[in-house]
Motif scaffolding. Structure first.
Motif, short mmCIF file in Angstrom:
data_model
loop_
_atom_site.label_atom_id
_atom_site.label_comp_id
_atom_site.label_asym_id
_atom_site.label_seq_id
_atom_site.Cartn_x
_atom_site.Cartn_y
_atom_site.Cartn_z
N THR A 293 39.43 42.98 53.84
CA THR A 293 40.44 42.96 52.77
C THR A 293 39.85 43.46 51.45
O THR A 293 39.89 44.66 51.17
CB THR A 293 41.01 41.54 52.61
N ASP A 294 39.28 42.56 50.66
CA ASP A 294 38.79 42.93 49.34
C ASP A 294 37.64 43.92 49.38
O ASP A 294 37.51 44.76 48.49
CB ASP A 294 38.35 41.68 48.57
N PHE A 295 36.79 43.83 50.39
CA PHE A 295 35.57 44.64 50.41
C PHE A 295 35.56 45.66 51.55
O PHE A 295 34.51 45.99 52.09
CB PHE A 295 34.34 43.73 50.48
N VAL A 296 36.73 46.18 51.89
CA VAL A 296 36.81 47.16 52.97
C VAL A 296 36.12 48.47 52.59
O VAL A 296 35.63 49.20 53.46
CB VAL A 296 38.29 47.40 53.36
N PHE A 297 36.04 48.77 51.30
CA PHE A 297 35.38 50.01 50.87
C PHE A 297 33.90 49.99 51.23
O PHE A 297 33.30 51.05 51.45
CB PHE A 297 35.55 50.23 49.37
N SER A 298 33.31 48.79 51.31
CA SER A 298 31.89 48.71 51.67
C SER A 298 31.66 49.15 53.11
O SER A 298 30.58 49.64 53.45
CB SER A 298 31.37 47.28 51.46
N ALA A 350 43.31 50.75 42.85
CA ALA A 350 42.23 51.44 43.54
C ALA A 350 40.93 51.39 42.73
O ALA A 350 39.85 51.14 43.27
CB ALA A 350 42.62 52.89 43.82
N PHE A 351 41.05 51.63 41.42
CA PHE A 351 39.87 51.59 40.56
C PHE A 351 39.23 50.21 40.55
O PHE A 351 38.01 50.07 40.64
CB PHE A 351 40.25 52.01 39.14
N GLU A 352 40.05 49.18 40.44
CA GLU A 352 39.53 47.80 40.39
C GLU A 352 38.88 47.42 41.72
O GLU A 352 37.78 46.84 41.74
CB GLU A 352 40.66 46.84 40.06
N ASN A 353 39.53 47.74 42.83
CA ASN A 353 38.97 47.36 44.14
C ASN A 353 37.65 48.07 44.41
O ASN A 353 36.66 47.43 44.78
CB ASN A 353 39.98 47.67 45.24
N ILE A 354 37.64 49.39 44.24
CA ILE A 354 36.40 50.13 44.47
C ILE A 354 35.35 49.72 43.46
O ILE A 354 34.16 49.60 43.79
CB ILE A 354 36.68 51.65 44.42
N GLY A 355 35.78 49.48 42.22
CA GLY A 355 34.85 49.06 41.18
C GLY A 355 34.17 47.74 41.48
O GLY A 355 32.97 47.58 41.24
N MET A 361 33.21 46.35 38.23
CA MET A 361 34.41 45.61 37.84
C MET A 361 34.30 44.20 38.40
O MET A 361 33.66 43.99 39.44
CB MET A 361 35.68 46.29 38.37
N PRO A 362 34.92 43.21 37.74
CA PRO A 362 34.85 41.84 38.26
C PRO A 362 35.64 41.69 39.55
O PRO A 362 36.62 42.40 39.79
CB PRO A 362 35.48 41.00 37.13
N VAL A 363 35.22 40.78 40.40
CA VAL A 363 35.93 40.50 41.65
C VAL A 363 37.25 39.81 41.30
O VAL A 363 37.26 38.75 40.67
CB VAL A 363 35.09 39.61 42.58
N ALA A 364 38.36 40.42 41.71
CA ALA A 364 39.68 39.89 41.33
C ALA A 364 40.60 39.72 42.53
O ALA A 364 41.77 39.40 42.35
CB ALA A 364 40.33 40.81 40.30
N GLY A 365 40.11 39.95 43.74
CA GLY A 365 40.94 39.74 44.92
C GLY A 365 42.09 40.72 45.04
O GLY A 365 43.17 40.36 45.51
N ILE A 366 41.88 41.97 44.64
CA ILE A 366 42.91 42.99 44.67
C ILE A 366 42.67 43.91 45.86
O ILE A 366 41.57 44.46 46.01
CB ILE A 366 42.93 43.82 43.37
N PRO A 367 43.66 44.12 46.73
CA PRO A 367 43.46 45.00 47.89
C PRO A 367 43.42 46.47 47.51
O PRO A 367 43.98 46.87 46.48
CB PRO A 367 44.67 44.68 48.77
N LEU A 368 42.77 47.27 48.35
CA LEU A 368 42.74 48.71 48.16
C LEU A 368 44.00 49.30 48.79
O LEU A 368 44.22 49.14 50.00
CB LEU A 368 41.49 49.30 48.81
N PRO A 369 44.86 49.97 48.02
CA PRO A 369 46.14 50.46 48.54
C PRO A 369 45.98 51.29 49.81
O PRO A 369 45.12 52.18 49.86
CB PRO A 369 46.70 51.29 47.39
N PHE A 370 46.78 51.00 50.81
CA PHE A 370 46.84 51.68 52.10
C PHE A 370 45.64 51.40 53.00
O PHE A 370 45.64 51.79 54.17
CB PHE A 370 46.96 53.22 51.93
N VAL A 371 44.60 50.75 52.49
CA VAL A 371 43.35 50.63 53.23
C VAL A 371 43.06 49.19 53.63
O VAL A 371 42.75 48.90 54.79
CB VAL A 371 42.17 51.21 52.42
N SER A 372 43.14 48.26 52.68
CA SER A 372 42.81 46.86 52.96
C SER A 372 43.78 46.26 53.98
O SER A 372 44.97 46.60 54.00
CB SER A 372 42.85 46.03 51.68
N TYR A 373 43.26 45.36 54.80
CA TYR A 373 44.12 44.65 55.74
C TYR A 373 45.02 43.69 54.97
O TYR A 373 44.58 43.03 54.04
CB TYR A 373 43.27 43.87 56.74
#
Length: 399
Positions: A293-298, A350-355, A361-373
């Motif tokens: 979810t939050d860290f799918v970019f990793s 997108a900027f907040e999640n990848i950041g 960027m601070p961890v804010a529990g925001i999903p990455l659009p189209f990507v996060s579960y």
């Protein structure tokens, strides 16, 4: 005896041929922005592999079924596509008529979260839990409610030809309309969603042509509100700790700063081309919490490397580029404002999640659009794509 010498084959006119209707210049399908749709679809389908990689070895989450999250993610995507198609079929004009109903429905869902129907997941009291493991996060749909509600109020007089820009009264009404769901979400508290909503409002005001004093006033009010939220103790302890860890990454690397630290290690270990799908050591070792979810970019950074991460960002960029193009070609202010709200939403989220994956960027529990579960996020972003396509469908043929 029957003679076949006079037989003549039945020929359909071009207007009656199914393929001809699809390829006709005035066909509804020709009016859609297929570049945007394909880019968003590539993100959603590609992310299913990332979600699968992040969860297939986590028996506590998958209940012993390695494909559990893969199937659910694809199901969410299918539902999202149906919702997108429904919005396109309804059309921009009828969507505009239905805005009051949508807004009230969003408010009812938000209030339900604060009632006994609401439930807490991963420390956030932001969900409505149903049977069979199904749940929704109304804050995702509140973004849609704010975009549509503000667009309706700010464009009413302008699209009717009564004014060239929204009046101060219209702006004040639009801000009041947006303030109600923000206040409810803040009570949960879901600071990440509030941040996204604030950026949506700012983008909408800039696109609507509202007087600059309103934009300046919003910035001042946002700053004052942030200080007040901090001082009044509205935030939960874990949320305060997240901001503290962002300000000082070395404060608690094994505690509140653990997620970001492990995500950065995963992304850094991917190098240029990554370790290969399903071969990321951090992912296999389950070192990064909430990686689907939050860290799918990793996962993308570790297994697909810098190239994969850039490709993902590039596809998001294509969606935003096409959305900006639709905004410029919109035939009325309502369409322009809707596009601006969706663009602000997607870009900031997108900027907040990848950041937060990169530690900038601070961890804010925001999903990455189209990507996060997550079903609610997937449904909301595809409904937003439907809104963008509806705006585009109103343009004159050939533009």
């Amino acid at each position: 005896m029957t003679s076949y010498g006079s037989y003549r084959p039945i020929r359909l006119s071009p207007q009656r041929r199914p393929l001809a209707r699809v390829l006709a210049k005035d066909s509804p399908l020709r009016r859609l922005d297929w570049i945007m749709i394909l880019a968003a679809l590539a993100l959603s389908l590609g992310s299913s592999l990332l979600v699968w990689s992040a969860t297939r070895g986590r028996d506590s989450l998958t209940h012993g079924d390695p494909q559990y999250f893969l199937y659910r993610h694809l199901t969410n995507l299918l539902i999202g596509l149906v919702l997108c198609g429904t919005v396109i079929t309804i059309g921009n004009r009828r969507v505009r008529t239905a805005v009051p109903v949508v807004y009230v429905a969003v408010l009812l869902m938000l209030v339900a979260v604060l009632s006994p129907l609401g439930s807490t997941i991963n420390g956030a009291h932001s969900w409505i839990q149903f049977g069979g493991g199904f749940s929704i996060q109304p804050a995702e749909f509140a973004k849609l409610g704010i975009v549509l509600g503000m667009a309706l109020l700010l464009s009413a007089q302008v699209d009717a030809g009564e004014r060239e820009v929204p009046s101060d009264r219209s702006v004040l009404q639009a801000l009041g309309l947006a303030g109600v769901p923000i206040g409810i979400v803040l009570l949960m508290p879901d600071v990440g969603s509030v941040m996204v909503m604030a950026v949506i409002i700012l983008g909408i005001l800039l696109a609507s042509g509202a007087a600059n004093r309103w934009v300046f006033g919003l910035l001042v009010a946002g700053t004052a509100g942030s200080v007040a939220v901090w001082q009044l103790g509205i935030l939960s302890k874990y949320q305060i700790d997240r901001f503290a860890a962002f300000a000082n990454p070395a404060l608690d690397p094994s505690g509140v700063g653990y997620n970001t630290a492990q995500a950065r290690i995963a992304i850094g270990s991917g190098g240029l081309t990554g370790m290969g799908l399903f071969h990321g050591t951090q992912t296999i070792g389950q070192f990064v919490p909430e990686q689907q979810t939050d860290f799918v970019f990793s996962v993308a950074g570790e297994e697909l490397g810098f190239v994969g991460g850039i490709a993902l960002i590039g596809l998001l960029g294509v969606v935003l580029w096409r959305a900006c193009r639709i905004a410029r070609q919109a035939t009325d202010l309502f369409g322009t404002v809707v596009c601006a709200g969706v663009i602000s939403w997607f870009a900031f989220q997108a900027f907040e999640n990848i950041g937060m994956n990169l530690g900038i960027m601070p961890v804010a529990g925001i999903p990455l659009p189209f990507v996060s579960y997550g079903g609610s996020s997937m449904f909301a972003v595809w409904i937003a794509i439907g809104l963008l396509q509806s705006v585009r469908s109103q343009r004159p043929i050939g533009i």
